[in-house]
Design a protein around this motif. Structure first.
Motif, mmCIF file in Angstrom:
data_model
loop_
_atom_site.group_PDB
_atom_site.id
_atom_site.type_symbol
_atom_site.label_atom_id
_atom_site.label_comp_id
_atom_site.label_asym_id
_atom_site.label_seq_id
_atom_site.Cartn_x
_atom_site.Cartn_y
_atom_site.Cartn_z
ATOM 1 N N UNK A 1 7.584 -12.347 -1.079
ATOM 2 C CA UNK A 1 8.354 -11.105 -1.206
ATOM 3 C C UNK A 1 7.890 -10.052 -0.201
ATOM 4 N N UNK A 2 6.585 -9.973 -0.008
ATOM 5 C CA UNK A 2 6.052 -8.985 0.939
ATOM 6 C C UNK A 2 6.545 -9.300 2.352
ATOM 7 N N UNK A 3 6.445 -10.589 2.732
ATOM 8 C CA UNK A 3 6.890 -10.965 4.088
ATOM 9 C C UNK A 3 8.379 -10.678 4.279
ATOM 10 N N UNK B 1 5.150 2.992 5.837
ATOM 11 C CA UNK B 1 5.565 2.743 4.463
ATOM 12 C C UNK B 1 4.478 1.969 3.729
ATOM 13 N N UNK B 2 4.245 2.339 2.505
ATOM 14 C CA UNK B 2 3.306 1.627 1.659
ATOM 15 C C UNK B 2 4.061 1.023 0.479
ATOM 16 N N UNK B 3 4.486 1.915 -0.412
ATOM 17 C CA UNK B 3 5.176 1.503 -1.640
ATOM 18 C C UNK B 3 6.368 0.589 -1.371
ATOM 19 N N UNK B 4 7.164 0.940 -0.370
ATOM 20 C CA UNK B 4 8.384 0.173 -0.117
ATOM 21 C C UNK B 4 8.059 -1.285 0.226
ATOM 22 N N UNK C 1 3.853 -2.750 -9.387
ATOM 23 C CA UNK C 1 2.494 -2.228 -9.304
ATOM 24 C C UNK C 1 1.772 -2.723 -8.049
ATOM 25 N N UNK C 2 2.554 -3.123 -7.043
ATOM 26 C CA UNK C 2 1.958 -3.629 -5.807
ATOM 27 C C UNK C 2 1.572 -2.537 -4.822
ATOM 28 N N UNK C 3 1.746 -1.288 -5.194
ATOM 29 C CA UNK C 3 1.311 -0.184 -4.329
ATOM 30 C C UNK C 3 0.786 0.931 -5.221
ATOM 31 N N UNK C 4 -0.312 1.516 -4.832
ATOM 32 C CA UNK C 4 -0.931 2.604 -5.595
ATOM 33 C C UNK C 4 -1.226 2.156 -7.032
ATOM 34 N N UNK C 5 -1.539 0.885 -7.194
ATOM 35 C CA UNK C 5 -1.858 0.313 -8.506
ATOM 36 C C UNK C 5 -3.357 0.097 -8.604
ATOM 37 N N UNK C 6 -3.792 -1.126 -8.288
ATOM 38 C CA UNK C 6 -5.231 -1.420 -8.333
ATOM 39 C C UNK C 6 -6.025 -0.391 -7.523
ATOM 40 N N UNK C 7 -5.442 0.030 -6.409
ATOM 41 C CA UNK C 7 -6.146 0.927 -5.489
ATOM 42 C C UNK C 7 -6.526 2.254 -6.140
ATOM 43 N N UNK C 8 -5.742 2.692 -7.109
ATOM 44 C CA UNK C 8 -6.034 3.969 -7.769
ATOM 45 C C UNK C 8 -6.923 3.774 -8.981
ATOM 46 N N UNK D 1 7.844 9.287 17.416
ATOM 47 C CA UNK D 1 8.014 10.039 16.169
ATOM 48 C C UNK D 1 7.592 9.104 15.039
ATOM 49 N N UNK D 2 6.829 9.658 14.114
ATOM 50 C CA UNK D 2 6.320 8.864 12.995
ATOM 51 C C UNK D 2 6.993 9.365 11.719
ATOM 52 N N UNK D 3 7.908 8.550 11.212
ATOM 53 C CA UNK D 3 8.707 8.972 10.046
ATOM 54 C C UNK D 3 7.904 8.860 8.760
ATOM 55 N N UNK D 4 6.696 8.298 8.858
ATOM 56 C CA UNK D 4 5.718 8.262 7.762
ATOM 57 C C UNK D 4 6.156 7.371 6.605
ATOM 58 N N UNK D 5 5.579 7.636 5.439
ATOM 59 C CA UNK D 5 5.897 6.838 4.254
ATOM 60 C C UNK D 5 6.791 7.637 3.321
ATOM 61 N N UNK D 6 6.835 7.204 2.076
ATOM 62 C CA UNK D 6 7.581 7.960 1.078
ATOM 63 C C UNK D 6 8.921 7.352 0.713
#
Ligand code: PLP
Length: 410
Positions: free
Chosen positions: A29-31, A270-273, A364-371, A224-229
């Protein structure tokens, strides 16, 4: 709509192999998500996604992202060390931090990472610590009012990040004095945005400012860096982003601003996405209680997944083997912390819950275990990767009491 691409037999097989609670990540799924993102921005020859390491800082996951051609977005010394261990080329590391310690900037420069400055004063720090490279990025806080649905970032003017548009020119002139000739611009104005024009709005803001600054300073706008979110559908009624359309919106804004010019690279972080929908917290019901409410007690707690306790965030929950059973009962789904906000769900409709049931907490694959954290002496659990051919691999063991005691000084 939360991700239901994995069968319950997968969760059940993983739970036979590893003690709960653990995180299960789906490599395939990630790939696929990264590939869709890259296809959506293929019109920009310099496009690069710097995955936000803080979302899921496990080197096994980061290796997958590097294999797929991503860079890494780091915000601390240890995240930079992770990127270094993975032999990430410097130009594929973005170092973005606020209230940035000089020694971290110096280390970033040592790795030849790209540096994204958060404040005017960081120019002098960078000059002293590691030196000013040819191209430097500046983080802008456009001060835009942010939709009220956004409970993580707040209003633009309340956000601690970035410099005002008026501070960009003096920052660039200071960088120019230290020999810089090019610049990038970065803005992150929302979190978990499900509006498909969110990234193109950032692009519009950054291109307008960038072209003005090129005129004013004679420096070249390099990226230009559109960043995450960019958001994901945590709730069942929400739809996933159509990333191809997101890319099209950015292309239109880009061509409108730049005409035939194609040399400005488009970056994002992008992280969460990328990983959010492909991670699952797998837990077991170990307790049931009926008082003023019905409670289902899990072997996982907020120390495994903090988002519900911290933001009141919704995470979809299903019980393995009971997807099709009517959700005609109402539960508070809790962890064992001595802290009343240790709840994964409040008044959630679910099928009848029994002790021993396997509960899957979605997205929970982003900002999950890491937090995760160790409050109450509850320790962080393991992380398991499901490979492309369906086998499971432990990629981080669960913490043990020895880990808990290891930092104490006699
Ligand atoms: C947190 C963060 C990201 C990633 O955010 P997501 O919501 O996971 O996409 C990207 N860039 C910066 C600077 C961040 O702080």
């Amino acid at each position: 709509m939360p991700n239901f691409t994995l069968d319950d037999s997968v969760f059940e097989a993983a739970a036979r192999q590893f003690p709960t609670p653990f995180y299960l990540y789906d490599a395939r799924g990630i790939r696929e998500t990264v590939r869709k993102l890259k296809a959506a921005f293929a019109w920009n020859p310099g496009f690069l996604e710097f995955y936000a390491v803080k979302a899921l800082p496990n080197p096994h996951i980061l290796s997958i992202l590097l294999e797929e051609g991503c860079g890494l977005d780091c915000s601390s010394l240890t995240e930079l060390m992770l990127a270094q261990r993975l032999n990430t080329p410097g130009e594929n590391i973005m170092f973005s931090a606020n209230a940035m310690p000089g020694e971290e900037l110096a280390f970033a420069r040592q790795l030849n990472a790209r540096v994204n400055l958060d404040d005017l004063h960081d120019v002098a720090t960078l000059a002293q610590c590691g030196g000013v490279p040819e191209t430097v990025s500046l983080r802008v806080n456009p001060g835009l009012a942010i939709p009220l649905t956004n409970d993580i970032m707040g209003d633009g003017k309340d956000a601690k990040f970035g410099m005002t548009p008026a501070q960009l020119r003096p920052a660039l002139e200071a960088l120019q004095c230290h020999g810089a000739a090019g610049f990038g611009l970065h803005a992150m104005t929302q979190s978990n945005a499900l509006d498909e024009t969110y990234l193109s709005q950032n692009a519009g803001t950054l291109l307008k400012l960038g072209l003005e600054l090129e005129q004013q300073t004679g420096m070249r706008l390099s990226y230009i860096n559109l960043s995450g979110g960019l958001g994901i559908p945590y709730y069942p009624h929400q739809q996933p982003m159509d990333i191809a359309r997101v890319g099209e919106h950015v292309r239109k804004v880009y061509e409108q601003a730049l005409g035939r010019r194609k040399d400005v690279r488009v970056f994002c972080e992008l992280g969460r996405f990328i990983t959010g929908p492909h991670g699952f917290l797998v837990t077991r019901v170990i307790h049931r209680k009926s008082t003023w409410r019905e409670y289902a007690g899990l072997d996982a707690s907020a120390s495994n997944l903090m988002r519900p306790a911290m933001y009141g965030a919704y995470h979809h929950i299903h019980i393995a083997g009971k997807r099709e059973v009517p959700h005609d009962q109402v539960y508070d789904v809790t962890g064992p912390l001595c802290e009343n906000n240790d709840k994964f769900a409040i008044q959630r409709g679910l099928p009848q819950v029994n002790i021993g049931d396997l509960l899957i907490i979605h997205d929970t694959g982003a900002h999950g275990h890491a937090m995760g954290y160790q409050y109450n002496g509850r320790l962080r659990g393991a992380e398991v990767l499901r490979g492309e051919y369906g086998s499971f691999r432990l990629i981080r063991r669960a913490e043990t009491p020895e880990d808990y005691f290891s930092t104490l000084v006699n």
